[in-house]
Design an enzyme around this catalytic site. Structure first.
Site, PDB file in Angstrom:
ATOM      1  N   THR A  55       0.841  -1.199   0.000  1.00 23.23           N
ATOM      2  CA  THR A  55       0.000   0.000   0.000  1.00 23.23           C
ATOM      3  C   THR A  55       0.876   1.249   0.000  1.00 23.23           C
ATOM      4  OG1 THR A  55      -1.839  -1.117   1.093  1.00 23.23           O
ATOM      5  CG2 THR A  55      -1.741   1.285   1.292  1.00 23.23           C
ATOM      6  N   HIS A  90       2.485   1.816  -3.416  1.00 22.45           N
ATOM      7  CA  HIS A  90       1.485   2.403  -4.326  1.00 22.45           C
ATOM      8  C   HIS A  90       1.284   3.896  -4.015  1.00 22.45           C
ATOM      9  CE1 HIS A  90      -2.604   2.226  -6.432  1.00 22.45           C
ATOM     10  NE2 HIS A  90      -2.789   3.263  -5.628  1.00 22.45           N
ATOM     11  N   GLU A  91       1.088   4.215  -2.743  1.00 20.65           N
ATOM     12  CA  GLU A  91       0.780   5.609  -2.383  1.00 20.65           C
ATOM     13  C   GLU A  91       1.988   6.518  -2.573  1.00 20.65           C
ATOM     14  OE1 GLU A  91      -2.145   6.510  -2.116  1.00 20.65           O
ATOM     15  OE2 GLU A  91      -3.184   4.635  -1.688  1.00 20.65           O
ATOM     16  N   HIS A 135       2.070   7.562  -6.049  1.00 18.73           N
ATOM     17  CA  HIS A 135       1.244   8.760  -6.306  1.00 18.73           C
ATOM     18  C   HIS A 135       1.980  10.026  -5.852  1.00 18.73           C
ATOM     19  CE1 HIS A 135      -2.409   6.807  -7.571  1.00 18.73           C
ATOM     20  NE2 HIS A 135      -2.701   6.268  -6.404  1.00 18.73           N
ATOM     21  N   HIS A 146      -2.894   5.977 -11.441  1.00 16.96           N
ATOM     22  CA  HIS A 146      -3.311   4.582 -11.530  1.00 16.96           C
ATOM     23  C   HIS A 146      -3.058   4.070 -12.937  1.00 16.96           C
ATOM     24  CE1 HIS A 146      -6.041   5.415  -7.905  1.00 16.96           C
ATOM     25  NE2 HIS A 146      -5.018   4.673  -7.503  1.00 16.96           N
ATOM     26  N   TRP A 176      -4.610   2.250 -14.928  1.00 17.62           N
ATOM     27  CA  TRP A 176      -5.701   2.271 -15.909  1.00 17.62           C
ATOM     28  C   TRP A 176      -6.123   3.701 -16.264  1.00 17.62           C
ATOM     29  CZ3 TRP A 176      -6.118   1.229 -10.782  1.00 17.62           C
ATOM     30  CH2 TRP A 176      -7.062   1.943 -10.041  1.00 17.62           C
ATOM     31  N   ASP A 184      -2.521   6.855 -18.310  1.00 13.97           N
ATOM     32  CA  ASP A 184      -1.810   7.090 -17.047  1.00 13.97           C
ATOM     33  C   ASP A 184      -0.610   8.013 -17.233  1.00 13.97           C
ATOM     34  OD1 ASP A 184      -0.031   5.455 -18.341  1.00 13.97           O
ATOM     35  OD2 ASP A 184       0.224   4.033 -16.699  1.00 13.97           O
ATOM     36  N   ASP A 241      -1.295  -7.334  -2.307  1.00 12.71           N
ATOM     37  CA  ASP A 241       0.122  -7.032  -2.059  1.00 12.71           C
ATOM     38  C   ASP A 241       1.048  -8.052  -2.720  1.00 12.71           C
ATOM     39  OD1 ASP A 241      -0.742  -4.909  -0.496  1.00 12.71           O
ATOM     40  OD2 ASP A 241       0.624  -5.358   1.170  1.00 12.71           O
TER      41      ASP A 241
HETATM   42 ZN   LIG Z   1      -4.036   4.834  -5.754  1.00 12.95          ZN
END
Ligand SMILES: [Zn+2]
Length: 427
Positions: free
Chosen positions: A245, A248-249, A252, A258, A260, A268, A307
């Site tokens: 997590t 992923h964050e 960002h 993301h 997609w 993206d 994960d």
């Molecule tokens: Zn996200």
């Protein structure tokens, strides 16, 4: 939506249908208090709310986007691979119950996961399908728990703070001491991570580059923070217990979208990731063909898989993240942060001192022998660590603090490798 907002969305590769789609995702979240059955990230909803509240943010993000595209298009503007970016991290652990007060060892396990994933040192990258194996990238970014606070004190980079708030939302209260949370440290010098009991069925959310400094950073559900594989004695939720997590964050936070594109067969803003229909969940078999691609890159950290089923960034994503550290990049300030360097122990250092104390107007600096007053770096902070930009400093060693409100402050004086810190009173 006003015209500026709409045109900014277009520049950012977003569409109103993307936002509608995001709303659909939010409806599918687990209800409050129940186990999380599929990944949900609040970053795009938070971005949407921020853009609606502050049109200037869209302009800042459009400038960051233009810079990123310029850097990515020109090899000689790109940061050289020789220098690994080392990002100092402060972790704010907000707890209402003892279980939420995750241990320093659990926090460290998360830092270790980030260092593997952003350097392509994670063992499971070997599972990458042959079709994408040549694209799996070392992003050349590393993370270190802060050793120095914004005001120059020693720290282990982890803050444990009890709170009366039982559950948090995406309204950023967790980032504000006045609302039961804990204030961000200087976002130009640190990555702020908050581990807390995030509600709404969310595992985490991040703020993209271009947002307000006071809310910059990443919020993660405490039980999705860290890795059971690295520190089994911690407190974890099932399925989201390998630290992905945060990978992923932080993706960002380093300007990744993301995979997609937050729309049906969306964009993206990265060229080497296949166009795909929408988010994938669980552990999809490969290939899952959509949008006329030859298989979704569902093992990418920026999809919504479990994960254990996400294990790569692409070369294009790495270039996009690293554009932030090129000249003029939105996160280039981190390159000169001293946050990851321990302050030298006072007992072994000849300190700079500031006098008189208290003062109403001028502080005179007494510097260590051999130090050049004209080259000293001087900063003044309030006790919460906010820098007071209105002071001035001259080459004769005089600091003018007359414009500060009365109260207590810290002054930091940098001479060569040393930074000394002193509390003073403005009267
Ligand atoms: Zn996200």
């Amino acid at each position: 939506m006003n015209k500026l907002y709409l045109s900014a969305l277009a520049v950012l590769g977003l569409s109103t249908s993307a936002l509608a789609q995001d709303a659909r995702i939010s409806i599918s979240r687990a209800p409050e208090g129940s186990a999380i059955t599929r990944r949900a990230c609040g970053s795009m909803e938070v971005l949407e709310a921020q853009l609606a509240a502050d049109p200037a943010q869209a302009q800042r993000m459009a400038a960051i986007e233009a810079h990123a595209q310029r850097v990515m298009a020109s090899p000689n503007l790109q940061r050289t691979a020789a220098g690994t970016v080392i990002i100092p991290v402060v972790v704010h652990v907000l707890y209402n119950t003892a279980a939420q007060n995750i241990s320093d060892a659990q926090v460290q396990s998360q830092i270790d996961v980030l260092n593997e994933d952003f350097r392509k040192l994670n063992a499971d990258v070997s599972k990458t399908p042959a079709q994408f194996a040549g694209l799996a990238a070392d992003a050349n970014v590393q993370f270190v728990l802060a050793k120095r606070t914004p005001t120059g004190a020693a720290t282990n980079g982890i803050i444990h703070k009890q709170t009366k708030t039982a559950s948090w939302s995406t309204n950023d209260a967790v980032k504000n001491s006045k609302r039961g949370g804990d204030d961000a440290w200087d976002a130009t010098k640190y990555l702020n991570l908050w581990a807390c009991n995030l509600g709404q069925g969310l595992l985490g959310y991040a703020q993209f580059p271009g947002g307000s400094a006071s809310t910059d950073g990443v919020v993660i559900l405490y039980s999705a923070f860290g890795s059971r594989a690295k520190y089994s004695a911690g407190t974890y939720t099932t399925t989201y217990d390998l630290g992905r997590t945060a990978t992923h964050e932080v993706g960002h936070w380093l300007n990744l979208r993301h995979i997609w594109g937050d729309a049906s067969c969306g964009n993206d803003l990265v060229s080497d990731t296949p166009t795909q229909q929408t988010s994938n969940y669980g552990c999809p078999a490969f290939p899952h063909v959509t949008c006329s691609n030859s298989g979704d890159m569902s093992m990418n950290y920026m999809d919504y898989t479990d994960d254990k089923c996400m294990y790569m960034f692409s070369t294009g994503q790495s270039a996009r993240m690293n554009a932030l550290f090129a000249t003029g990049g939105a996160r280039a300030g981190l390159l000169t942060s001293l946050g990851g360097t321990a302050p030298r122990a006072a007992a072994t250092t000849t300190l700079a001192t500031a006098y008189p104390n208290p003062t109403s107007d001028v502080l005179n600096l007494s510097l260590p022998a051999g130090a050049d007053a004209g080259r000293a770096t001087v900063h003044v902070f309030d006790l919460a660590g906010h820098e007071m930009k209105q002071i001035s400093y001259d080459s004769r060693g005089q600091v003018r603090v007359g414009s500060l409100p009365r109260g207590l402050y810290y002054i930091t004086v940098g001479t060569g490798a040393d930074v000394t810190r002193q509390r003073f009173e403005k009267e």
